[in-house]
Design a protein around this motif. Structure first.
Motif, mmCIF file in Angstrom:
data_model
loop_
_atom_site.group_PDB
_atom_site.id
_atom_site.type_symbol
_atom_site.label_atom_id
_atom_site.label_comp_id
_atom_site.label_asym_id
_atom_site.label_seq_id
_atom_site.Cartn_x
_atom_site.Cartn_y
_atom_site.Cartn_z
ATOM 1 N N ASN A 129 10.171 1.762 11.526
ATOM 2 C CA ASN A 129 11.322 1.052 12.440
ATOM 3 C C ASN A 129 10.298 -0.428 13.035
ATOM 4 O O ASN A 129 11.818 -1.281 13.288
ATOM 5 N N ALA A 130 9.394 -0.628 13.731
ATOM 6 C CA ALA A 130 9.278 -1.804 13.958
ATOM 7 C C ALA A 130 9.228 -3.032 13.113
ATOM 8 O O ALA A 130 9.603 -3.915 14.076
ATOM 9 N N PHE A 131 8.665 -2.253 11.881
ATOM 10 C CA PHE A 131 9.034 -3.564 10.451
ATOM 11 C C PHE A 131 10.734 -4.171 10.528
ATOM 12 O O PHE A 131 10.345 -5.572 10.214
ATOM 13 N N ILE A 132 11.436 -2.972 10.583
ATOM 14 C CA ILE A 132 12.896 -3.122 10.142
ATOM 15 C C ILE A 132 13.292 -3.954 11.180
ATOM 16 O O ILE A 132 13.912 -5.160 11.152
ATOM 17 N N GLU A 133 12.323 -3.912 12.873
ATOM 18 C CA GLU A 133 12.850 -4.934 14.004
ATOM 19 C C GLU A 133 12.569 -6.429 13.374
ATOM 20 O O GLU A 133 13.399 -7.199 13.999
ATOM 21 N N HIS A 134 11.135 -6.037 13.567
ATOM 22 C CA HIS A 134 10.121 -7.230 13.322
ATOM 23 C C HIS A 134 10.849 -8.529 12.351
ATOM 24 O O HIS A 134 11.074 -9.456 13.133
ATOM 25 N N THR A 135 11.486 -7.659 11.500
ATOM 26 C CA THR A 135 11.667 -8.844 9.795
ATOM 27 C C THR A 135 13.321 -9.216 9.966
ATOM 28 O O THR A 135 13.836 -9.180 9.367
ATOM 29 N N ASN A 136 13.898 -8.661 11.011
ATOM 30 C CA ASN A 136 15.140 -8.436 10.609
ATOM 31 C C ASN A 136 15.594 -7.678 9.353
ATOM 32 O O ASN A 136 16.799 -8.555 8.658
ATOM 33 N N TRP A 137 15.431 -6.496 8.874
ATOM 34 C CA TRP A 137 14.957 -6.583 7.619
ATOM 35 C C TRP A 137 16.695 -5.744 6.965
ATOM 36 O O TRP A 137 17.367 -5.041 8.375
ATOM 37 N N ASP A 138 17.162 -6.459 6.132
ATOM 38 C CA ASP A 138 18.983 -5.912 5.448
ATOM 39 C C ASP A 138 18.488 -4.885 5.111
ATOM 40 O O ASP A 138 18.495 -4.517 3.954
ATOM 41 N N LEU A 139 19.226 -4.080 5.843
ATOM 42 C CA LEU A 139 19.224 -2.417 5.079
ATOM 43 C C LEU A 139 20.152 -2.484 3.947
ATOM 44 O O LEU A 139 19.872 -1.035 2.932
ATOM 45 N N ARG A 140 21.279 -2.976 3.903
ATOM 46 C CA ARG A 140 21.337 -3.146 2.208
ATOM 47 C C ARG A 140 20.284 -3.205 0.781
ATOM 48 O O ARG A 140 20.720 -2.685 -0.459
ATOM 49 N N LYS A 141 19.173 -3.498 1.251
ATOM 50 C CA LYS A 141 17.968 -2.929 0.608
ATOM 51 C C LYS A 141 17.450 -2.073 0.412
ATOM 52 O O LYS A 141 15.971 -2.151 -0.265
ATOM 53 N N GLY A 142 18.331 -1.161 1.127
ATOM 54 C CA GLY A 142 17.341 0.002 1.219
ATOM 55 C C GLY A 142 16.244 0.673 2.935
ATOM 56 O O GLY A 142 16.074 -0.851 3.104
ATOM 57 N N ARG A 143 15.749 1.315 3.041
ATOM 58 C CA ARG A 143 15.221 1.511 4.322
ATOM 59 C C ARG A 143 13.374 1.089 3.891
ATOM 60 O O ARG A 143 13.435 2.461 2.949
ATOM 61 N N PRO A 144 12.353 0.514 4.200
ATOM 62 C CA PRO A 144 11.571 0.428 3.725
ATOM 63 C C PRO A 144 10.553 1.432 3.872
ATOM 64 O O PRO A 144 11.108 2.527 5.517
ATOM 65 N N ALA A 145 9.581 2.414 3.740
ATOM 66 C CA ALA A 145 8.595 3.470 3.567
ATOM 67 C C ALA A 145 7.421 3.233 3.960
ATOM 68 O O ALA A 145 6.529 2.204 2.974
ATOM 69 N N ILE A 146 6.645 3.123 4.972
ATOM 70 C CA ILE A 146 5.573 3.523 4.906
ATOM 71 C C ILE A 146 4.704 4.918 4.728
ATOM 72 O O ILE A 146 4.738 5.135 5.918
ATOM 73 N N ILE A 147 3.313 4.719 3.879
ATOM 74 C CA ILE A 147 2.647 5.933 3.778
ATOM 75 C C ILE A 147 1.288 5.490 4.044
ATOM 76 O O ILE A 147 0.635 4.565 3.339
ATOM 77 N N PRO A 148 0.414 6.580 4.358
ATOM 78 C CA PRO A 148 -0.740 6.393 4.300
ATOM 79 C C PRO A 148 -1.870 6.972 3.578
ATOM 80 O O PRO A 148 -1.229 7.788 2.495
ATOM 81 N N CYS A 149 -2.854 6.131 3.474
ATOM 82 C CA CYS A 149 -3.620 6.968 2.077
ATOM 83 C C CYS A 149 -4.275 7.856 2.268
ATOM 84 O O CYS A 149 -4.066 8.199 3.553
ATOM 85 N N SER A 150 -5.565 8.073 1.464
ATOM 86 C CA SER A 150 -5.725 9.734 2.283
ATOM 87 C C SER A 150 -7.091 8.965 2.553
ATOM 88 O O SER A 150 -7.705 7.515 2.087
ATOM 89 N N PRO A 151 -6.910 9.883 3.772
ATOM 90 C CA PRO A 151 -8.041 9.428 4.396
ATOM 91 C C PRO A 151 -9.775 9.798 4.205
ATOM 92 O O PRO A 151 -10.975 8.937 4.258
ATOM 93 N N ASP A 152 -9.656 10.644 3.204
ATOM 94 C CA ASP A 152 -11.131 10.811 2.454
ATOM 95 C C ASP A 152 -11.487 9.904 2.286
ATOM 96 O O ASP A 152 -12.569 9.164 1.656
ATOM 97 N N LEU A 153 -10.614 10.086 0.320
ATOM 98 C CA LEU A 153 -10.957 8.016 0.237
ATOM 99 C C LEU A 153 -11.270 6.718 0.565
ATOM 100 O O LEU A 153 -12.024 6.327 -0.097
ATOM 101 N N LYS A 154 -10.327 6.846 1.532
ATOM 102 C CA LYS A 154 -10.910 5.702 2.457
ATOM 103 C C LYS A 154 -12.395 5.572 3.124
ATOM 104 O O LYS A 154 -12.407 4.811 3.209
ATOM 105 N N LYS A 155 -12.700 7.030 3.532
ATOM 106 C CA LYS A 155 -14.058 6.966 4.009
ATOM 107 C C LYS A 155 -15.102 6.158 3.023
ATOM 108 O O LYS A 155 -15.926 5.497 2.779
ATOM 109 N N LYS A 156 -14.524 7.338 2.246
ATOM 110 C CA LYS A 156 -15.458 7.109 0.573
ATOM 111 C C LYS A 156 -15.260 5.888 -0.010
ATOM 112 O O LYS A 156 -16.360 5.029 -0.576
ATOM 113 N N MET A 157 -14.413 5.138 -0.363
ATOM 114 C CA MET A 157 -14.196 3.413 -1.091
ATOM 115 C C MET A 157 -14.845 2.810 -0.114
ATOM 116 O O MET A 157 -14.265 1.714 -0.216
ATOM 117 N N ASP A 158 -14.876 2.519 1.134
ATOM 118 C CA ASP A 158 -14.857 1.450 2.178
ATOM 119 C C ASP A 158 -16.857 1.466 2.698
ATOM 120 O O ASP A 158 -17.023 1.589 2.053
#
Ligand code: R1P
Ligand code: URA
Length: 290
Positions: A157-186
């Motif tokens: 929602n913050a991204f949609i508001e900040h960019t004035n995203w046109d929802l005719r292009k669909g709703r952006p989706a934000i998904i986190p990475c795996s915390p375990d792999l982040k730790k391993k590969m960081d």
């Protein structure tokens, strides 16, 4: 109920339709790359290669690196291909291909993408590495699935508001990475933030050649989007799809990208293959650590 032939298609030899793979031919740790020629650039470092196959853009090699069994697979370009690759990989480990029924005991794969990408910030220069703590899907592929329980609506929602995203292009989706792999590969040398995934290379990433685009200001708005301390670091075409489907299916995923283009200052790497080769070594060494 058994999954019908038209829904889970198998080749005459019993392998899954697009990947042409059988369950025993893949490792638990899987490296995704976009470019099929990048597969051999990774497996040339292996102790040995036990298996190779290619169908269309999906080239797969399985072998060992410093004793660790790894599969390297090219996904081709884009989130639509990720839909095929992750569903078929999951079928290989979590569906009994004889009975065509989901298994009771599920397997969780580790999936690491080694990709190329464009940076949105001058201070994330070409040839540097970026880890996607989040994938920001601007392409809509994930919206065919039930993602409300895994996506970050507040950040969206913050991204949609900040960019004035046109929802005719669909709703952006934000998904986190795996915390375990982040730790391993960081490590300290890796930039971290939100990796934006577009459904195209030109207009969908704000590139203008001869066609005008729906929002000429999108990249600069993305460049100054902050959610707390987290910013959008880079643009590519697979990460959010990988994060979304992996999470839904119970797999772990992390995306690493070598920056080949800097969209903020208009530069392109003088040797993009070198940057990718260095990221390959970085990722292999991290994966081989216990
Ligand atoms: C576009 O040139 C392709 O390069 C990037 C994008 O995500 C897209 O797939 O990644 P790969 O180099 O891994 O293909
Ligand atoms: N891949 C992308 O998708 N975008 C870029 O800018 C560079 C590589």
């Amino acid at each position: 109920m058994a999954i019908q032939q038209s829904e889970l298609i198998l080749n005459p030899d019993g392998s899954v339709y697009h990947l042409s793979l059988k369950p025993e031919q893949i490792a638990h740790d899987i490296i995704f790359v976009g470019d099929q020629d990048r597969v051999a650039k990774i497996t040339k470092h292996f102790d040995s290669i036990e298996f190779s196959i290619q169908k269309r853009e999906f080239k797969t090699q399985t072998g060992t690196y410093k004793g660790k069994r790894l599969t390297v697979m090219s996904t081709g370009i884009g989130p639509d291909n990720i839909d095929i690759v992750i569903n078929e990989l999951d079928a290989l480990v979590n569906i009994d291909l004889e009975t065509r029924k989901p298994k009771e005991k599920l397997t969780s794969l580790n999936i690491i993408r080694i990709g190329t990408s464009g940076s949105l910030h001058a201070d994330i220069p070409v040839d540097s590495f970026v880890m996607g703590q989040f994938g920001l899907g601007l392409d809509n592929m994930l919206r065919s699935y039930l993602i409300d329980s895994i996506s970050n609506a507040e950040m969206e929602n913050a991204f949609i508001e900040h960019t004035n995203w046109d929802l005719r292009k669909g709703r952006p989706a934000i998904i986190p990475c795996s915390p375990d792999l982040k730790k391993k590969m960081d490590s300290d040398i890796v930039h971290k933030g939100i990796t934006a995934t577009a459904g195209g290379f030109y207009g969908p990433q704000g590139r203008i050649l001869r066609l005008d685009i729906q929002d000429r200001e999108l990249n600069s708005k993305m460049d100054n989007f902050y959610f707390g301390d987290t910013r959008i670091t880079n643009f590519e075409m697979e990460t959010s799809a990988i994060y979304g489907l992996s999470t839904l299916l119970g797999h772990q995923a992390l995306s690493l990208n070598a920056i080949v283009a800097n969209r903020a200052n208009g530069t392109f790497s003088s040797d993009p293959y070198k940057a990718v080769d260095e990221l390959i070594i970085y990722a292999l060494e991290k994966l081989a650590e216990n």
